[in-house]
Design a protein around this motif. Structure first.
Motif, PDB file in Angstrom:
ATOM      1  N   TYR A  73      95.437  39.968  63.145  1.00 61.34           N
ATOM      2  CA  TYR A  73      94.750  39.316  62.017  1.00 61.34           C
ATOM      3  C   TYR A  73      94.320  37.905  62.382  1.00 61.34           C
ATOM      4  CZ  TYR A  73      94.666  36.357  57.826  1.00 61.34           C
ATOM      5  OH  TYR A  73      94.327  35.402  56.897  1.00 61.34           O
ATOM      6  N   PHE A  74      95.290  37.117  62.898  1.00 57.40           N
ATOM      7  CA  PHE A  74      95.049  35.674  63.057  1.00 57.40           C
ATOM      8  C   PHE A  74      94.191  35.364  64.286  1.00 57.40           C
ATOM      9  CE2 PHE A  74      95.802  31.332  62.377  1.00 57.40           C
ATOM     10  CZ  PHE A  74      96.197  30.715  63.557  1.00 57.40           C
ATOM     11  N   VAL A  75      94.426  36.094  65.389  1.00 54.94           N
ATOM     12  CA  VAL A  75      93.734  35.770  66.644  1.00 54.94           C
ATOM     13  C   VAL A  75      92.559  36.720  66.893  1.00 54.94           C
ATOM     14  CG1 VAL A  75      93.977  35.518  69.131  1.00 54.94           C
ATOM     15  CG2 VAL A  75      95.855  34.829  67.611  1.00 54.94           C
ATOM     16  N   ARG A  76      92.840  38.033  66.848  1.00 57.10           N
ATOM     17  CA  ARG A  76      91.749  38.960  67.176  1.00 57.10           C
ATOM     18  C   ARG A  76      90.653  38.911  66.114  1.00 57.10           C
ATOM     19  NH1 ARG A  76      93.159  45.041  66.969  1.00 57.10           N
ATOM     20  NH2 ARG A  76      92.251  44.775  64.889  1.00 57.10           N
ATOM     21  N   GLU A  77      91.047  38.972  64.842  1.00 56.47           N
ATOM     22  CA  GLU A  77      90.049  38.939  63.756  1.00 56.47           C
ATOM     23  C   GLU A  77      89.760  37.510  63.289  1.00 56.47           C
ATOM     24  OE1 GLU A  77      89.952  42.760  64.503  1.00 56.47           O
ATOM     25  OE2 GLU A  77      88.530  41.606  63.288  1.00 56.47           O
ATOM     26  N   LYS A  78      90.385  36.523  63.869  1.00 57.49           N
ATOM     27  CA  LYS A  78      90.175  35.107  63.515  1.00 57.49           C
ATOM     28  C   LYS A  78      90.361  34.843  62.030  1.00 57.49           C
ATOM     29  CE  LYS A  78      87.038  34.247  67.438  1.00 57.49           C
ATOM     30  NZ  LYS A  78      87.373  35.527  68.092  1.00 57.49           N
ATOM     31  N   ALA A  79      91.210  35.672  61.396  1.00 57.23           N
ATOM     32  CA  ALA A  79      91.526  35.528  59.957  1.00 57.23           C
ATOM     33  C   ALA A  79      90.265  35.605  59.094  1.00 57.23           C
ATOM     34  CB  ALA A  79      92.274  34.219  59.701  1.00 57.23           C
ATOM     35  N   LEU A  80      89.226  36.258  59.612  1.00 56.83           N
ATOM     36  CA  LEU A  80      87.958  36.330  58.868  1.00 56.83           C
ATOM     37  C   LEU A  80      87.858  37.616  58.058  1.00 56.83           C
ATOM     38  CD1 LEU A  80      85.519  34.958  61.620  1.00 56.83           C
ATOM     39  CD2 LEU A  80      86.493  33.765  59.638  1.00 56.83           C
ATOM     40  N   VAL A  81      88.941  38.394  57.987  1.00 57.50           N
ATOM     41  CA  VAL A  81      88.901  39.640  57.218  1.00 57.50           C
ATOM     42  C   VAL A  81      89.556  39.425  55.852  1.00 57.50           C
ATOM     43  CG1 VAL A  81      88.853  41.230  59.172  1.00 57.50           C
ATOM     44  CG2 VAL A  81      91.028  40.278  58.413  1.00 57.50           C
ATOM     45  N   GLU A  82      89.195  40.301  54.905  1.00 55.24           N
ATOM     46  CA  GLU A  82      89.757  40.171  53.558  1.00 55.24           C
ATOM     47  C   GLU A  82      91.182  40.735  53.546  1.00 55.24           C
ATOM     48  OE1 GLU A  82      87.944  42.688  50.711  1.00 55.24           O
ATOM     49  OE2 GLU A  82      89.253  42.029  49.057  1.00 55.24           O
ATOM     50  N   VAL A  83      92.116  39.930  53.158  1.00 60.24           N
ATOM     51  CA  VAL A  83      93.531  40.333  53.147  1.00 60.24           C
ATOM     52  C   VAL A  83      93.878  40.919  51.785  1.00 60.24           C
ATOM     53  CG1 VAL A  83      95.918  39.547  53.348  1.00 60.24           C
ATOM     54  CG2 VAL A  83      94.151  38.577  54.835  1.00 60.24           C
ATOM     55  N   LEU A  84      94.500  42.103  51.787  1.00 62.73           N
ATOM     56  CA  LEU A  84      94.883  42.753  50.534  1.00 62.73           C
ATOM     57  C   LEU A  84      96.384  42.631  50.277  1.00 62.73           C
ATOM     58  CD1 LEU A  84      92.773  46.034  50.985  1.00 62.73           C
ATOM     59  CD2 LEU A  84      92.173  43.957  49.696  1.00 62.73           C
ATOM     60  N   GLU A  85      97.166  42.524  51.346  1.00 63.33           N
ATOM     61  CA  GLU A  85      98.625  42.531  51.170  1.00 63.33           C
ATOM     62  C   GLU A  85      99.303  41.956  52.401  1.00 63.33           C
ATOM     63  OE1 GLU A  85      99.925  46.530  50.355  1.00 63.33           O
ATOM     64  OE2 GLU A  85     102.024  45.965  50.096  1.00 63.33           O
ATOM     65  N   VAL A  86     100.454  41.356  52.205  1.00 61.36           N
ATOM     66  CA  VAL A  86     101.258  40.854  53.319  1.00 61.36           C
ATOM     67  C   VAL A  86     102.650  41.449  53.170  1.00 61.36           C
ATOM     68  CG1 VAL A  86     102.244  38.823  54.452  1.00 61.36           C
ATOM     69  CG2 VAL A  86      99.970  38.679  53.370  1.00 61.36           C
ATOM     70  N   ALA A  87     103.172  41.995  54.260  1.00 62.50           N
ATOM     71  CA  ALA A  87     104.512  42.585  54.203  1.00 62.50           C
ATOM     72  C   ALA A  87     105.319  42.113  55.408  1.00 62.50           C
ATOM     73  CB  ALA A  87     104.404  44.114  54.208  1.00 62.50           C
ATOM     74  N   TYR A  88     106.638  42.154  55.250  1.00 59.94           N
ATOM     75  CA  TYR A  88     107.517  41.728  56.349  1.00 59.94           C
ATOM     76  C   TYR A  88     108.326  42.948  56.783  1.00 59.94           C
ATOM     77  CZ  TYR A  88     106.379  37.343  53.935  1.00 59.94           C
ATOM     78  OH  TYR A  88     105.713  36.303  53.312  1.00 59.94           O
ATOM     79  N   ALA A  89     107.740  43.688  57.737  1.00 62.87           N
ATOM     80  CA  ALA A  89     108.386  44.935  58.158  1.00 62.87           C
ATOM     81  C   ALA A  89     109.739  44.640  58.814  1.00 62.87           C
ATOM     82  CB  ALA A  89     107.478  45.659  59.145  1.00 62.87           C
ATOM     83  N   GLY A  90     110.759  45.396  58.393  1.00 65.61           N
ATOM     84  CA  GLY A  90     112.080  45.262  59.016  1.00 65.61           C
ATOM     85  C   GLY A  90     112.974  44.245  58.325  1.00 65.61           C
ATOM     86  N   ALA A  91     112.380  43.408  57.445  1.00 63.76           N
ATOM     87  CA  ALA A  91     113.172  42.319  56.846  1.00 63.76           C
ATOM     88  C   ALA A  91     114.412  42.811  56.098  1.00 63.76           C
ATOM     89  CB  ALA A  91     112.287  41.481  55.930  1.00 63.76           C
ATOM     90  N   PRO A  92     114.325  43.871  55.291  1.00 66.55           N
ATOM     91  CA  PRO A  92     115.514  44.263  54.509  1.00 66.55           C
ATOM     92  C   PRO A  92     116.735  44.558  55.385  1.00 66.55           C
ATOM     93  CG  PRO A  92     113.565  45.359  53.668  1.00 66.55           C
ATOM     94  CD  PRO A  92     113.151  44.685  54.944  1.00 66.55           C
ATOM     95  N   ARG A  93     116.486  45.022  56.620  1.00 65.63           N
ATOM     96  CA  ARG A  93     117.625  45.408  57.479  1.00 65.63           C
ATOM     97  C   ARG A  93     118.031  44.257  58.405  1.00 65.63           C
ATOM     98  NH1 ARG A  93     114.104  49.056  57.429  1.00 65.63           N
ATOM     99  NH2 ARG A  93     113.169  48.501  59.432  1.00 65.63           N
ATOM    100  N   ALA A  94     117.275  43.167  58.351  1.00 64.66           N
ATOM    101  CA  ALA A  94     117.542  42.074  59.304  1.00 64.66           C
ATOM    102  C   ALA A  94     118.697  41.208  58.828  1.00 64.66           C
ATOM    103  CB  ALA A  94     116.296  41.215  59.466  1.00 64.66           C
ATOM    104  N   ARG A  95     119.449  40.682  59.808  1.00 63.77           N
ATOM    105  CA  ARG A  95     120.547  39.760  59.500  1.00 63.77           C
ATOM    106  C   ARG A  95     120.186  38.384  60.070  1.00 63.77           C
ATOM    107  NH1 ARG A  95     124.126  43.294  63.058  1.00 63.77           N
ATOM    108  NH2 ARG A  95     121.998  43.589  63.828  1.00 63.77           N
ATOM    109  N   PRO A  96     120.614  37.300  59.399  1.00 58.66           N
ATOM    110  CA  PRO A  96     120.385  35.979  59.978  1.00 58.66           C
ATOM    111  C   PRO A  96     120.981  35.923  61.389  1.00 58.66           C
ATOM    112  CG  PRO A  96     121.251  35.804  57.746  1.00 58.66           C
ATOM    113  CD  PRO A  96     121.391  37.243  58.149  1.00 58.66           C
ATOM    114  N   ALA A  97     120.289  35.274  62.305  1.00 57.73           N
ATOM    115  CA  ALA A  97     120.808  35.171  63.679  1.00 57.73           C
ATOM    116  C   ALA A  97     122.100  34.353  63.672  1.00 57.73           C
ATOM    117  CB  ALA A  97     119.774  34.504  64.581  1.00 57.73           C
ATOM    118  N   PRO A  98     122.949  34.530  64.666  1.00 57.59           N
ATOM    119  CA  PRO A  98     124.195  33.750  64.730  1.00 57.59           C
ATOM    120  C   PRO A  98     123.899  32.253  64.642  1.00 57.59           C
ATOM    121  CG  PRO A  98     124.191  35.458  66.419  1.00 57.59           C
ATOM    122  CD  PRO A  98     122.820  35.460  65.792  1.00 57.59           C
ATOM    123  N   GLY A  99     124.613  31.583  63.764  1.00 59.56           N
ATOM    124  CA  GLY A  99     124.445  30.127  63.633  1.00 59.56           C
ATOM    125  C   GLY A  99     123.478  29.707  62.548  1.00 59.56           C
ATOM    126  N   VAL A 100     122.632  30.653  62.066  1.00 61.98           N
ATOM    127  CA  VAL A 100     121.611  30.277  61.084  1.00 61.98           C
ATOM    128  C   VAL A 100     122.241  29.875  59.744  1.00 61.98           C
ATOM    129  CG1 VAL A 100     119.772  31.227  59.622  1.00 61.98           C
ATOM    130  CG2 VAL A 100     119.694  31.536  62.105  1.00 61.98           C
TER     131      VAL A 100
END
Ligand code: FO1
Length: 315
Positions: A158-185
């Protein structure tokens, strides 16, 4: 004062350089976004962690805002000759970072260890932590260019190849629900005497960090004052596609919207003197506004803004 900063890429690098000039290196911990991470030529690239590390090492290409100062792109040219994708420009010395990281990850080291090793090798004494050692990837859904329907792009597509010039419909964070804060965070947030939210994209740089379960709760429980620097000045983003992405998320493109995105734990928001009209809206949200010069065109202004952050109310 022990500072923990939450950072994305280019916007954060300037403030981090300013903070590094005001603090003992061991008093600075940076929690970096990994939602932009990508696989390029079979290598694991972590743009925001690299930008943070290169900035703190004094080696960031400040003109571009990413990569290493003075880097060459001979390998990129050779890859183009071989027909490889070259829309994501990897510099020759930057490649070493990706080669070393990919080798270490392949040998079973977690991203947090690899990130610490790279920082140490580049002479960075501040702590650089990924938000998580688990995969979290920002995905951007754009209006389908083909009849096949909408397309989900990686952040870099999106940001580099399409130079953010495309119409964005949605943003999602794949994998986030299963992610844990890194050690020390979580500890870095709990033990900080000041928490700084860098002027990064609230949706695709700070957003993924806040999508990691446990991190918003740690911020809400934090004893330290939480001071943000607005990446939005006079209704537009200082740099990058933050405005478009905030609209997609229904967040007002203003410092008030930034405060909404960081509610309920944000305490203070540094805003540009020209955004004085936002003061009532911020106070209404329980956020203390500090009017200052937000833009950092040179190192003197990076340090000046860092000082304003360190002098913020409650610090
Ligand atoms: N941004 C670009 O606009 N064009 C590039 O070719 C490019 C290459 C690149 C290589 C390594 C790296 O660490 C960052 C790079 N970036 C590039 C910036 C990157 O897309 C952004 O720094 C973050 O993903 C957003 O903060």
């Amino acid at each position: 004062v022990k500072v923990t900063a939450i950072a994305g890429g280019t916007g954060a690098a300037k403030l981090l350089r300013g903070l590094a000039a005001c603090l003992a290196p061991r008093d600075l911990t940076v929690i970096g976004n990994t939602g932009d991470d990508a696989e390029v030529w079979g290598l694991y690239v972590s743009p925001d962690l690299d930008t943070i590390t290169y900035a703190l090492a004094g080696r960031l290409d400040t003109a571009r805002g990413w990569g290493l100062a003075g880097d060459t792109f001979r390998c990129l040219g050779a890859m183009a000759e071989l027909g490889a994708e070259t829309w994501f420009n990897l510099g020759d010395r930057d490649l070493a970072t990706h080669l070393a990281r990919t080798a270490a990850l392949g040998a079973g080291a977690p991203l947090s260890i690899v990130t610490a090793d790279i920082a140490r090798s580049l002479g960075v004494d501040a702590r650089v932590l990924p938000m998580s050692d688990d995969p979290v990837r920002t995905r951007i859904r754009v209006a389908g260019a083909t009849a096949a329907g909408d397309d989900w792009l990686t952040f870099q597509e999106y940001f580099v190849r399409e130079k953010a010039l495309v119409e964005v419909l949605e943003v999602a964070y794949a994998g986030a629900p299963r992610a844990r804060p890194a050690p020390g965070v979580v500890e870095a947030i709990a033990e900080a005497e000041l928490i700084v939210i860098c002027p990064s994209n609230p949706v695709t740089s700070i957003g993924p960090v806040l999508a990691v379960p446990g991190i918003p709760a740690a911020l809400t429980a934090a004893r330290a004052p939480i001071v943000g620097v607005s990446p939005i000045v006079s209704g537009t983003a200082v740099s990058g596609p933050a405005a478009q992405l905030m609209r997609v998320r229904g967040i007002p493109v203003s410092p008030v919207g930034v405060a909404q995105a960081y509610a309920p734990w944000l305490g203070v928001l540094l805003i540009d003197s020209g955004d004085r009209a936002c003061v009532p809206g911020l106070l209404a949200q329980g956020v203390t506004p500090v009017l200052t010069e937000i833009l950092m065109p040179d190192h003197e202004r990076e340090v000046a803004l860092a000082r304003r952050v360190l002098e913020a109310p409650g610090v």
